[in-house]
Design an enzyme around this catalytic site. Structure first.
Site, PDB file in Angstrom:
ATOM      1  N   HIS A 255      -1.816  -2.006  -6.243  1.00 45.02           N
ATOM      2  CA  HIS A 255      -3.224  -1.823  -6.625  1.00 45.02           C
ATOM      3  C   HIS A 255      -3.563  -0.336  -6.766  1.00 45.02           C
ATOM      4  O   HIS A 255      -4.092   0.104  -7.772  1.00 45.02           O
ATOM      5  CB  HIS A 255      -4.095  -2.478  -5.549  1.00 45.02           C
ATOM      6  CG  HIS A 255      -3.652  -2.146  -4.136  1.00 45.02           C
ATOM      7  ND1 HIS A 255      -2.413  -2.499  -3.667  1.00 45.02           N
ATOM      8  CD2 HIS A 255      -4.233  -1.440  -3.132  1.00 45.02           C
ATOM      9  CE1 HIS A 255      -2.270  -2.057  -2.436  1.00 45.02           C
ATOM     10  NE2 HIS A 255      -3.358  -1.399  -2.091  1.00 45.02           N
TER      11      HIS A 255
ATOM     12  N   ASP B 174     -11.653   2.906  -2.925  1.00 46.13           N
ATOM     13  CA  ASP B 174     -11.962   1.935  -1.892  1.00 46.13           C
ATOM     14  C   ASP B 174     -11.164   0.678  -2.226  1.00 46.13           C
ATOM     15  O   ASP B 174     -11.106   0.261  -3.387  1.00 46.13           O
ATOM     16  CB  ASP B 174     -13.457   1.644  -1.837  1.00 46.13           C
ATOM     17  CG  ASP B 174     -13.852   1.129  -0.459  1.00 46.13           C
ATOM     18  OD1 ASP B 174     -13.424   1.714   0.553  1.00 46.13           O
ATOM     19  OD2 ASP B 174     -14.582   0.123  -0.387  1.00 46.13           O
TER      20      ASP B 174
ATOM     21  N   PHE C 225       1.064   0.649   5.740  1.00 45.58           N
ATOM     22  CA  PHE C 225      -0.036   0.622   6.699  1.00 45.58           C
ATOM     23  C   PHE C 225      -0.895  -0.615   6.430  1.00 45.58           C
ATOM     24  O   PHE C 225      -0.634  -1.383   5.497  1.00 45.58           O
ATOM     25  CB  PHE C 225      -0.873   1.914   6.592  1.00 45.58           C
ATOM     26  CG  PHE C 225      -1.606   2.071   5.287  1.00 45.58           C
ATOM     27  CD1 PHE C 225      -0.959   2.529   4.158  1.00 45.58           C
ATOM     28  CD2 PHE C 225      -2.957   1.741   5.183  1.00 45.58           C
ATOM     29  CE1 PHE C 225      -1.628   2.662   2.945  1.00 45.58           C
ATOM     30  CE2 PHE C 225      -3.645   1.873   3.979  1.00 45.58           C
ATOM     31  CZ  PHE C 225      -2.963   2.340   2.861  1.00 45.58           C
ATOM     32  N   GLY C 226      -1.926  -0.769   7.244  1.00 45.87           N
ATOM     33  CA  GLY C 226      -2.892  -1.845   7.017  1.00 45.87           C
ATOM     34  C   GLY C 226      -2.242  -3.227   6.972  1.00 45.87           C
ATOM     35  O   GLY C 226      -1.476  -3.607   7.865  1.00 45.87           O
ATOM     36  N   TYR C 227      -2.531  -3.952   5.915  1.00 46.88           N
ATOM     37  CA  TYR C 227      -2.036  -5.328   5.788  1.00 46.88           C
ATOM     38  C   TYR C 227      -0.645  -5.385   5.140  1.00 46.88           C
ATOM     39  O   TYR C 227      -0.164  -6.478   4.817  1.00 46.88           O
ATOM     40  CB  TYR C 227      -3.021  -6.152   4.940  1.00 46.88           C
ATOM     41  CG  TYR C 227      -4.406  -6.292   5.552  1.00 46.88           C
ATOM     42  CD1 TYR C 227      -4.699  -7.318   6.450  1.00 46.88           C
ATOM     43  CD2 TYR C 227      -5.430  -5.394   5.234  1.00 46.88           C
ATOM     44  CE1 TYR C 227      -5.967  -7.445   7.003  1.00 46.88           C
ATOM     45  CE2 TYR C 227      -6.698  -5.512   5.790  1.00 46.88           C
ATOM     46  CZ  TYR C 227      -6.958  -6.538   6.665  1.00 46.88           C
ATOM     47  OH  TYR C 227      -8.214  -6.662   7.223  1.00 46.88           O
ATOM     48  N   ASP C 228      -0.011  -4.243   4.936  1.00 46.28           N
ATOM     49  CA  ASP C 228       1.291  -4.223   4.248  1.00 46.28           C
ATOM     50  C   ASP C 228       2.327  -5.206   4.826  1.00 46.28           C
ATOM     51  O   ASP C 228       3.051  -5.843   4.057  1.00 46.28           O
ATOM     52  CB  ASP C 228       1.883  -2.802   4.233  1.00 46.28           C
ATOM     53  CG  ASP C 228       1.258  -1.926   3.151  1.00 46.28           C
ATOM     54  OD1 ASP C 228       0.536  -2.466   2.293  1.00 46.28           O
ATOM     55  OD2 ASP C 228       1.508  -0.709   3.169  1.00 46.28           O
TER      56      ASP C 228
ATOM     57  N   ASN D  39      -8.509   8.979   5.347  1.00 45.98           N
ATOM     58  CA  ASN D  39      -7.402   8.119   5.779  1.00 45.98           C
ATOM     59  C   ASN D  39      -6.075   8.770   5.376  1.00 45.98           C
ATOM     60  O   ASN D  39      -5.723   8.833   4.200  1.00 45.98           O
ATOM     61  CB  ASN D  39      -7.570   6.738   5.111  1.00 45.98           C
ATOM     62  CG  ASN D  39      -6.466   5.769   5.497  1.00 45.98           C
ATOM     63  OD1 ASN D  39      -5.331   6.175   5.759  1.00 45.98           O
ATOM     64  ND2 ASN D  39      -6.787   4.483   5.524  1.00 45.98           N
TER      65      ASN D  39
HETATM   66  P1  IMP Z   1     -10.254   1.510   2.440  1.00 46.50           P
HETATM   67  O1  IMP Z   1     -11.689   1.142   2.635  1.00 46.50           O
HETATM   68  O2  IMP Z   1      -9.927   1.792   1.030  1.00 46.50           O
HETATM   69  O3  IMP Z   1      -9.829   2.610   3.360  1.00 46.50           O
HETATM   70  O4  IMP Z   1      -9.363   0.268   2.819  1.00 46.50           O
HETATM   71  C1  IMP Z   1      -9.832  -0.731   3.684  1.00 46.50           C
HETATM   72  C2  IMP Z   1      -8.719  -1.332   4.469  1.00 46.50           C
HETATM   73  O5  IMP Z   1      -7.871  -2.062   3.587  1.00 46.50           O
HETATM   74  C3  IMP Z   1      -7.808  -0.358   5.210  1.00 46.50           C
HETATM   75  O6  IMP Z   1      -8.303  -0.079   6.480  1.00 46.50           O
HETATM   76  C4  IMP Z   1      -6.530  -1.152   5.304  1.00 46.50           C
HETATM   77  O7  IMP Z   1      -6.572  -2.031   6.390  1.00 46.50           O
HETATM   78  C5  IMP Z   1      -6.563  -1.978   4.035  1.00 46.50           C
HETATM   79  N1  IMP Z   1      -5.752  -1.347   2.982  1.00 46.50           N
HETATM   80  C6  IMP Z   1      -6.154  -0.487   2.019  1.00 46.50           C
HETATM   81  N2  IMP Z   1      -5.124  -0.156   1.229  1.00 46.50           N
HETATM   82  C7  IMP Z   1      -4.056  -0.823   1.702  1.00 46.50           C
HETATM   83  C8  IMP Z   1      -2.690  -0.889   1.308  1.00 46.50           C
HETATM   84  O8  IMP Z   1      -2.224  -0.257   0.352  1.00 46.50           O
HETATM   85  N3  IMP Z   1      -1.900  -1.684   2.054  1.00 46.50           N
HETATM   86  C9  IMP Z   1      -2.351  -2.409   3.114  1.00 46.50           C
HETATM   87  N4  IMP Z   1      -3.600  -2.373   3.523  1.00 46.50           N
HETATM   88  C10 IMP Z   1      -4.450  -1.585   2.829  1.00 46.50           C
END
Ligand code: IMP
Length: 199
Positions: free
Chosen positions: A182, A72, A154-157, A12
């Site tokens: 986190h 993770d 990114f993601g849920y930010d 990622n």
């Molecule tokens: P991963 O399995 O660690 O890659 O994270 C799972 C999912 O959590 C990612 O696809 C994101 O949607 C979300 N995620 C992980 N870290 C973050 C973050 O720092 N901010 C927002 N969303 C996150």
């Protein structure tokens, strides 16, 4: 010195950018997976963050012959009994985009009042060195906003609101997010582990 190079076991790119900054002042070279042609894709099929992080670190350490670090992360929403948690990346289906997942989260929380929208991000780090894996973690508490705000991250930010800073993660610059997030806290703990090992 026990080792002078470790590999980041993540595909990622958003996470690679954050983690490279978090580990920037270490006296260790940080390799990324794009430097290893043919690297296997690790399926995240375990039902805990610990399990997935361990699997990623161990598969990549075995393939590269280097110590490997994997993280993770899950978003744990209290009103949803900890969901999406370990399923955060595919909350709205296997091919879900970040924005699909945010939409699903907001629809699950539609009408839920502010005080019940508490959540936390939790990051588990696994570090595999010479066949032995150890763990550390970090978390950040916040509230799921009613509408997305901010363009960064990114993601849920865009919906993860941190009351102390009156803003979502997506409204913060990376330096601030890394200081309080986190992942930032988990990697700070990880750095301490590395420093101990290098002594
Ligand atoms: P991963 O399995 O660690 O890659 O994270 C799972 C999912 O959590 C990612 O696809 C994101 O949607 C979300 N995620 C992980 N870290 C973050 C973050 O720092 N901010 C927002 N969303 C996150």
């Amino acid at each position: 010195m026990l080792f002078d190079k470790i590999v980041l076991a993540t595909q990622n790119y958003d996470k690679v950018l954050e983690i490279q900054k978090l580990l920037a002042n270490l006296d260790i070279e940080i390799a990324t997976l794009d430097q290893f042609p043919g690297v296997p894709e690790v399926v995240e099929d375990r039902d805990t963050l610990e399990g997935n992080a361990q699997k990623k670190a161990e598969v990549i350490a075995e393939f590269t012959g280097l110590p490997a670090v994997a993280d993770d992360t899950g978003l744990e929403v209290d009103f949803l009994n900890g969901a999406p948690g370990v399923y955060s990346s595919r909350y709205s289906g296997d091919q879900a985009t970040y924005s699909d997942n945010v939409k699903k989260l907001l629809s699950e929380l539609e009408g839920v009042p502010w005080e019940k929208r508490t959540a936390k991000f939790r990051t588990v780090i696994a570090f595999c060195l010479k066949g032995h894996t150890e763990f550390t973690e970090g978390f950040c508490a916040g509230i799921i906003a009613e509408t997305p705000k901010g363009e960064r991250g990114f993601g849920y930010d865009p919906v993860f609101y941190v009351p102390e800073f009156s803003s979502t993660f997506a409204e913060m610059d990376l330096e601030l997010k890394n200081k309080i997030s986190h992942r930032g806290k988990a990697f700070l703990n990880f750095k301490r582990i590395l420093e101990q090992k290098q002594k």
